[in-house]
Design an enzyme around this catalytic site. Structure first.
Site, PDB file in Angstrom:
ATOM      1  N   ASN A  25       0.921  -1.171   0.124  1.00  0.00           N
ATOM      2  CA  ASN A  25       0.196   0.018  -0.097  1.00  0.00           C
ATOM      3  C   ASN A  25       0.833   1.481  -0.020  1.00  0.00           C
ATOM      4  OD1 ASN A  25      -0.638   1.998   2.617  1.00  0.00           O
ATOM      5  ND2 ASN A  25       0.169  -0.053   3.264  1.00  0.00           N
TER       6      ASN A  25
ATOM      7  N   GLY B 265      -0.862   6.816   1.957  1.00  0.00           N
ATOM      8  CA  GLY B 265      -0.485   8.210   2.185  1.00  0.00           C
ATOM      9  C   GLY B 265      -1.516   8.730   3.217  1.00  0.00           C
ATOM     10  N   PHE B 266      -1.889   8.145   4.276  1.00  0.00           N
ATOM     11  CA  PHE B 266      -2.669   8.895   5.070  1.00  0.00           C
ATOM     12  C   PHE B 266      -3.918   9.485   4.850  1.00  0.00           C
ATOM     13  CE2 PHE B 266       1.120   9.472   8.561  1.00  0.00           C
ATOM     14  CZ  PHE B 266       1.040   8.217   8.541  1.00  0.00           C
TER      15      PHE B 266
ATOM     16  N   SER C 113       5.408   5.276   8.702  1.00  0.00           N
ATOM     17  CA  SER C 113       4.636   4.923   7.466  1.00  0.00           C
ATOM     18  C   SER C 113       5.644   5.310   6.436  1.00  0.00           C
ATOM     19  CB  SER C 113       3.195   5.561   7.258  1.00  0.00           C
ATOM     20  OG  SER C 113       3.068   5.654   5.797  1.00  0.00           O
TER      21      SER C 113
ATOM     22  N   ASN D 153       4.927   5.925   3.407  1.00  0.00           N
ATOM     23  CA  ASN D 153       4.124   6.753   2.395  1.00  0.00           C
ATOM     24  C   ASN D 153       3.918   8.435   2.708  1.00  0.00           C
ATOM     25  OD1 ASN D 153       3.884   4.205   0.968  1.00  0.00           O
ATOM     26  ND2 ASN D 153       2.354   3.694   2.247  1.00  0.00           N
ATOM     27  N   THR D 154       4.539   8.608   3.687  1.00  0.00           N
ATOM     28  CA  THR D 154       4.697  10.285   3.926  1.00  0.00           C
ATOM     29  C   THR D 154       6.170  10.502   3.871  1.00  0.00           C
ATOM     30  OG1 THR D 154       2.468  10.159   4.967  1.00  0.00           O
ATOM     31  CG2 THR D 154       3.937  12.204   5.592  1.00  0.00           C
TER      32      THR D 154
ATOM     33  N   LYS E  79       5.020   3.873  17.074  1.00  0.00           N
ATOM     34  CA  LYS E  79       5.233   2.570  16.116  1.00  0.00           C
ATOM     35  C   LYS E  79       6.526   2.680  15.251  1.00  0.00           C
ATOM     36  CE  LYS E  79       2.397   0.020  12.862  1.00  0.00           C
ATOM     37  NZ  LYS E  79       0.887  -0.075  12.291  1.00  0.00           N
TER      38      LYS E  79
ATOM     39  N   ASN F 213       5.749  -1.678  11.470  1.00  0.00           N
ATOM     40  CA  ASN F 213       4.748  -1.020  10.243  1.00  0.00           C
ATOM     41  C   ASN F 213       5.130  -2.054   9.184  1.00  0.00           C
ATOM     42  OD1 ASN F 213       3.244   0.745   8.647  1.00  0.00           O
ATOM     43  ND2 ASN F 213       3.387   2.253  10.156  1.00  0.00           N
TER      44      ASN F 213
ATOM     45  N   SER G  51      -3.280  -7.564   7.246  1.00  0.00           N
ATOM     46  CA  SER G  51      -3.311  -8.130   5.923  1.00  0.00           C
ATOM     47  C   SER G  51      -3.901  -9.206   5.720  1.00  0.00           C
ATOM     48  CB  SER G  51      -1.922  -8.172   5.390  1.00  0.00           C
ATOM     49  OG  SER G  51      -1.205  -6.743   5.301  1.00  0.00           O
TER      50      SER G  51
END
Ligand SMILES: Cc1cc2nc3c(=O)[nH]c(=O)nc-3n(C[C@H](O)[C@H](O)[C@H](O)COP(=O)(O)O)c2cc1C
Length: 347
Positions: A109, A112-113, A170, A172-173, A210, A239, A311
């Site tokens: 994934n 992106g929050f 994360s 994705n940021t 996390k 994560n 998942s």
């Protein structure tokens, strides 16, 4: 009903994964999720002072907007972590941004929050009722000072969540994971600790960090010492990973964080590193690749006081949690343990 949930899961697997997730949330809101009875008493445990009916939690990312924590508790999870929420609503990255790697039992994934923001989240959590519900907080992509975002969220959600998770992991940021480095973490956790001192004592809730599984050298030790210094309760390990073990699915080359079965080995190894560094001073939650009672048990034996998963639900549906708990209880008894706590760190 469980046959129906199995059928629904198989049907959802034929849809685009993000559409499927939307349908699952809608069905849960309508009360169509599974309903499970009481847990086996051997599974009751404590995590950083929180009483859990069982140690199997729902990992954040599934219920980003705190809409379905009640149905997920009813489905048998021992606790549910909502979020990641950011102060302002955020659209996230362009679609497609969620990929099912069926052959690998994995997910990639790069959401992106995406979320509806702190105000909507706080309003829902304010009516939360019984059960352990965590709030996972993050920073807006365009935030000029990300630490301010975390402080704002802690203050707004104080008294509304059973615990907090500070998500600095994360992938994705852009730049978020740099908050895991020593000086940035001192600044972040120092300012959060200051803010916490100004908040009413009766809303007191444990705070977790996390982390990513992609750490180097002695990073785990540094993170543990910094968490202890600022009075954090524990660490969620881990994560998604930006690494790519051997994968066979057509989506293996997609950018983003990898989760599911191929993350199990890495995240459990990193968990064991954290357990060794923490030496009992922090509560640890094992996350990454859990799809069976054996996986959950391996995390507990590696040092996790509780576990989370996400998942595997994509492939097996919400009935999986009941199977995991049954198998975990059997494994505990077979090894002569009378509680989850006794097995924590047995390896
Ligand atoms: C689609 C998706 C979205 C996620 N979103 C978040 C999130 O918003 N915040 C977070 O801390 N973790 C998020 N995660 C990571 C999970 O909470 C978990 O740490 C990771 O997926 C490993 O567990 P699993 O292998 O059981 O999925 C997300 C995972 C997936 C698959």
């Amino acid at each position: 009903m469980s046959d129906l949930h199995g059928l629904a899961t198989r049907l959802l697997r034929r849809l685009d994964p993000e559409d499927a997730h939307g349908w699952a949330i809608r069905a849960l809101k309508l009360g169509l999720g599974p309903i499970r009875g009481r847990d086996d008493p051997i599974l009751a445990t404590e995590l950083a002072g929180l009483s859990l009916p069982n140690p199997v939690g729902l990992a954040p990312g599934f219920d980003k907007d705190a809409e379905v924590f009640r149905p997920m508790l009813r489905a048998g999870f021992g606790f549910v972590e909502c979020g990641t929420v950011t102060p302002k609503p955020q659209a996230g990255n362009p679609r497609p941004r969620l990929f099912r790697l069926s052959e690998d039992r994995a997910v990639i994934n790069r959401m992106g929050f995406n979320n509806r923001g702190l105000e909507a989240f706080a309003a829902r959590l304010a009516r939360r009722g019984p059960g352990v519900i965590g709030a996972n907080v993050g920073a807006n992509k365009d935030s000029p000072d990300r630490v301010v975002d975390y402080v704002t969220e802690l203050k707004r959600l104080w008294g509304k969540a059973s615990y907090f998770t500070i998500n600095v992991s994360s992938p994705n940021t852009p730049g978020l994971r740099a908050l895991q480095t020593e000086s940035a973490l001192h600044d972040l956790l120092g300012r959060l600790a200051e803010a916490r001192e100004t908040l009413p004592a009766q809303g007191r809730a444990p705070i977790f960090l996390k982390v990513a599984p992609d750490l180097q050298g002695t990073e785990a030790e540094t993170i543990v010492e910094t968490c202890v210094t600022y009075g954090l309760a524990g660490i969620m390990v881990s994560n998604t990973t930006v690494s790519r073990p051997a994968l066979s699915s057509e989506f293996a080359g997609e950018q983003g964080g990898l989760s599911g079965a191929p993350l199990m080995e890495l995240s459990t190894r990193v968990l064991a590193e954290f357990a060794q560094a923490a030496a009992g001073r922090l509560a640890l939650v094992g996350v990454g690749g859990i799809a069976s009672g054996a996986d959950a048990y391996a995390k507990i034996r590696a040092g996790a006081g509780a576990v989370q998963l996400y998942s595997a639900l994509v492939f097996d549906g919400p009935g999986l949690v009941t199977q995991i708990k049954r198998d975990l209880a059997q494994r505990l008894r077979a090894d002569g343990f009378s509680s989850v706590a006794e097995a924590v760190g047995a390896d």
